[in-house]
Design a protein around this motif. Structure first.
Motif, mmCIF file in Angstrom:
data_model
loop_
_atom_site.group_PDB
_atom_site.id
_atom_site.type_symbol
_atom_site.label_atom_id
_atom_site.label_comp_id
_atom_site.label_asym_id
_atom_site.label_seq_id
_atom_site.Cartn_x
_atom_site.Cartn_y
_atom_site.Cartn_z
ATOM 1 N N GLN A 51 44.914 -48.468 1.461
ATOM 2 C CA GLN A 51 43.452 -49.384 1.055
ATOM 3 C C GLN A 51 44.295 -50.838 0.750
ATOM 4 N N LYS A 52 45.420 -51.359 0.431
ATOM 5 C CA LYS A 52 45.758 -52.213 0.427
ATOM 6 C C LYS A 52 46.084 -53.123 1.461
ATOM 7 N N ILE A 53 46.505 -52.140 3.149
ATOM 8 C CA ILE A 53 47.130 -53.239 3.667
ATOM 9 C C ILE A 53 46.328 -53.587 4.869
ATOM 10 N N PRO A 54 46.239 -54.403 5.296
ATOM 11 C CA PRO A 54 44.998 -55.306 5.906
ATOM 12 C C PRO A 54 44.694 -55.025 7.025
ATOM 13 N N ASN A 55 44.011 -55.510 8.443
ATOM 14 C CA ASN A 55 43.918 -55.287 9.701
ATOM 15 C C ASN A 55 43.372 -53.908 10.480
ATOM 16 N N GLN A 56 43.481 -52.917 9.176
ATOM 17 C CA GLN A 56 43.040 -51.810 9.360
ATOM 18 C C GLN A 56 41.412 -51.801 10.584
ATOM 19 N N PRO A 57 41.874 -50.484 11.649
ATOM 20 C CA PRO A 57 41.188 -50.432 12.601
ATOM 21 C C PRO A 57 39.501 -49.665 12.378
ATOM 22 N N GLY A 58 39.781 -49.055 11.283
ATOM 23 C CA GLY A 58 38.375 -48.682 11.291
ATOM 24 C C GLY A 58 37.903 -47.160 11.705
ATOM 25 N N ILE A 59 38.642 -47.070 11.914
ATOM 26 C CA ILE A 59 39.188 -45.575 12.600
ATOM 27 C C ILE A 59 40.661 -44.676 12.609
ATOM 28 N N VAL A 60 40.014 -43.503 12.308
ATOM 29 C CA VAL A 60 41.496 -42.653 11.653
ATOM 30 C C VAL A 60 41.545 -41.571 13.475
ATOM 31 N N PHE A 285 59.926 -58.316 13.966
ATOM 32 C CA PHE A 285 59.625 -59.212 14.799
ATOM 33 C C PHE A 285 59.426 -60.061 14.397
ATOM 34 N N THR A 286 58.718 -61.157 14.881
ATOM 35 C CA THR A 286 57.680 -62.567 13.967
ATOM 36 C C THR A 286 56.532 -62.746 15.197
ATOM 37 N N CYS A 287 55.786 -62.147 14.520
ATOM 38 C CA CYS A 287 54.227 -62.785 15.457
ATOM 39 C C CYS A 287 53.352 -63.105 15.055
ATOM 40 N N ASP A 288 51.948 -64.182 15.581
ATOM 41 C CA ASP A 288 50.994 -64.570 14.719
ATOM 42 C C ASP A 288 50.551 -64.049 14.448
ATOM 43 N N HIS A 289 49.342 -64.037 13.498
ATOM 44 C CA HIS A 289 48.418 -63.597 12.474
ATOM 45 C C HIS A 289 47.063 -62.946 13.185
ATOM 46 N N GLY A 290 46.702 -64.093 13.517
ATOM 47 C CA GLY A 290 45.584 -64.456 13.782
ATOM 48 C C GLY A 290 44.707 -65.097 12.596
ATOM 49 N N ASP A 291 45.169 -65.715 11.764
ATOM 50 C CA ASP A 291 44.407 -66.468 10.845
ATOM 51 C C ASP A 291 45.444 -68.193 10.446
ATOM 52 N N GLY A 292 45.752 -68.457 11.851
ATOM 53 C CA GLY A 292 45.984 -69.209 11.304
ATOM 54 C C GLY A 292 48.003 -69.725 11.565
ATOM 55 N N THR A 293 48.753 -68.788 10.694
ATOM 56 C CA THR A 293 50.020 -68.557 10.178
ATOM 57 C C THR A 293 50.387 -67.541 10.896
ATOM 58 N N SER A 294 52.558 -67.842 10.932
ATOM 59 C CA SER A 294 53.295 -66.727 11.511
ATOM 60 C C SER A 294 54.018 -66.109 10.391
ATOM 61 N N ARG A 295 54.425 -65.094 10.427
ATOM 62 C CA ARG A 295 55.300 -64.526 9.156
ATOM 63 C C ARG A 295 56.098 -65.424 9.724
ATOM 64 N N ASN A 296 57.329 -65.467 9.439
ATOM 65 C CA ASN A 296 58.421 -65.998 8.589
ATOM 66 C C ASN A 296 58.462 -67.387 9.964
ATOM 67 N N ARG A 297 58.235 -67.931 11.208
ATOM 68 C CA ARG A 297 59.134 -68.999 11.670
ATOM 69 C C ARG A 297 56.955 -68.913 12.771
ATOM 70 N N GLU A 298 56.998 -70.410 13.168
ATOM 71 C CA GLU A 298 56.196 -70.323 13.681
ATOM 72 C C GLU A 298 56.706 -70.166 15.428
ATOM 73 N N ASN A 359 55.777 -51.388 7.843
ATOM 74 C CA ASN A 359 55.747 -51.029 9.416
ATOM 75 C C ASN A 359 54.392 -51.078 9.652
ATOM 76 N N LEU A 360 53.673 -50.265 8.708
ATOM 77 C CA LEU A 360 52.269 -50.085 9.001
ATOM 78 C C LEU A 360 51.576 -51.425 9.180
ATOM 79 N N HIS A 361 51.833 -52.034 7.690
ATOM 80 C CA HIS A 361 50.723 -53.443 8.039
ATOM 81 C C HIS A 361 51.656 -54.896 9.015
ATOM 82 N N HIS A 362 53.190 -54.011 9.300
ATOM 83 C CA HIS A 362 53.562 -55.707 10.229
ATOM 84 C C HIS A 362 52.746 -54.428 11.626
#
Length: 395
Positions: A51-60, A285-298, A359-362
């Motif tokens: 439950q602490k992991i964001p961006n969950q799809p809402g379907i199991v 690997f780095t990727c944009d998360h849709g919140d205007g920020t990127s992990r680690n690097r632009e 890994n799931l969070h990422h």
């Protein structure tokens, strides 16, 4: 079920709603990955941790082998698997096989499909399969299918698999009205191994049936080479209607996901982060998360580290940096690579818990990045950024 396309310029951005027995307000935005489970639990994680992991799809994502031995218990329970596993508010999809495990080949016959429960082989026909679905009460169910077409199998086996799968689909659709109202959504399964003619026959015939979506089965590494996969998909997807979702199981590598999204795939499983966790690897690997920020690097900036690291390696013995700098998951916020290395070397169960939480969070964040890039018309640059990192790893 409603499937509303928001963008269909190559990559598809869509919203699924009014799914099965779920509340009308429950929606899934695609492209998305289903939350992979074994026995109704995300591997290595408790529900509280999950439950602490964001961006969950809402379907199991549930699978028949995990539960088929408990069908009498589930029938007595009467409230369905979602409540049985402690996730009563979550949408569920039930698939015939466990995408995280390769089923033994050569055991399907004219009257049944074999699944492999913990204690061994269980044979299912349409009647027993739909009887189990009546007790499980998923919101989406994959029609019973014969996907036993591993690489190198003969033409006769492929022809039989397609014909048998279409026959099973018709039988499942006949039985669907016996399920609780409103009935579960049925996804038809497209088989055909690596034969284009049979894949097209399967697709064209499945489209004629009143299904809510499509599962493009047996496209994983066990079944065919990557080059063959993309050639087949390009032709098959042209036969499918645009207003219904397409799922591609057993394809989870980030670069392959991006290629599949470009082809027009909407749904995936999330077996990949589990596989990485169980081999002691971390996604960095780095990727944009849709919140205007990127992990680690632009986004687009040069990246020096490999996109996946093996924390079993002794080089991390004294590495006091987080698994991924800038990551907000519990593992990266509280622990170091050296500690994860220690847990792996000493075979502590906590290693799987922490690695899986990262890994799931990422991975879920990666899918959020895909959706955002499609919405903002920046998918090409997003893909290029990911591609550069994996290309460096292949050198």
């Amino acid at each position: 079920m409603k499937f509303e396309l928001k963008s269909a310029n190559g990559c598809r951005l869509a919203v699924m709603s009014s799914i099965g027995k779920g509340p009308k307000e429950d929606t899934i935005t695609t492209p998305a990955c289903l939350l992979y489970t074994r026995g109704g639990s995300v591997p290595h994680l408790t529900i509280d941790t999950l439950q602490k992991i964001p961006n969950q799809p809402g379907i199991v994502h549930l699978n028949v082998p995990s539960f088929i031995e408990y069908r009498e218990t589930i029938e007595c329970f009467r409230d369905g698997l979602a409540r049985f596993i402690g996730m009563p508010e979550t949408l569920t999809m039930m698939t015939v096989q466990d995408p995280g495990k390769a089923a033994p080949s050569g055991y399907n016959d004219k009257s049944s499909v074999s699944v492999w429960a913990p204690s061994g082989r269980v044979k299912l026909d349409a009647d027993s399969y739909m009887s189990f679905q009546k007790a499980a009460k998923p919101d989406i169910l994959e029609a019973l299918c014969d996907g036993d077409t591993p690489s190198g199998c003969n033409k006769k086996r492929v022809l039989r698999a397609v014909s048998r799968t279409l026959q099973l689909l018709d039988q499942c659709l006949e039985k669907i009205n016996e399920l609780d109202e409103p009935p579960a959504e049925v996804f038809g399964v497209i088989e055909g191994g690596d034969m284009l003619s049979e894949r097209l026959r399967s697709a064209k015939e499945t489209v004629k049936r009143p299904v809510s979506g499509f599962v493009l089965d047996s496209f994983g590494e066990h079944y065919m080479e990557a080059e063959t996969r993309w050639k087949l998909l390009d032709n098959i997807l042209k036969e499918l209607p645009a207003d219904k979702p397409r799922m591609l199981p057993q394809v989870g590598h980030p670069m392959e996901v991006l290629l599949a999204v470009e082809e027009g795939i909407d749904l995936f499983d999330s077996v990949y982060p589990c596989q990485m966790t169980e081999s002691g690897k971390a996604l960095v690997f780095t990727c944009d998360h849709g919140d205007g920020t990127s992990r680690n690097r632009e986004l687009g900036k040069p990246v020096q580290e490999c996109p996946i690291i093996n924390l079993n390696d002794k080089r991390y013995f004294e590495d006091l940096s987080p698994v991924l700098k800038g990551c907000q998951c519990y593992c990266c916020s509280h622990h170091t690579r050296a500690y994860i290395n220690h847990l792996l070397v000493t075979k502590e169960l906590l290693a799987g818990v922490l690695l899986m939480s990262h890994n799931l969070h990422h991975y879920l964040g990666f899918f959020q990045g895909i959706r955002t890039s499609i919405e903002t018309d920046s998918f090409d640059s997003f893909k290029e950024h990911i591609q550069k990192q994996f290309a460096m790893a292949d050198r």
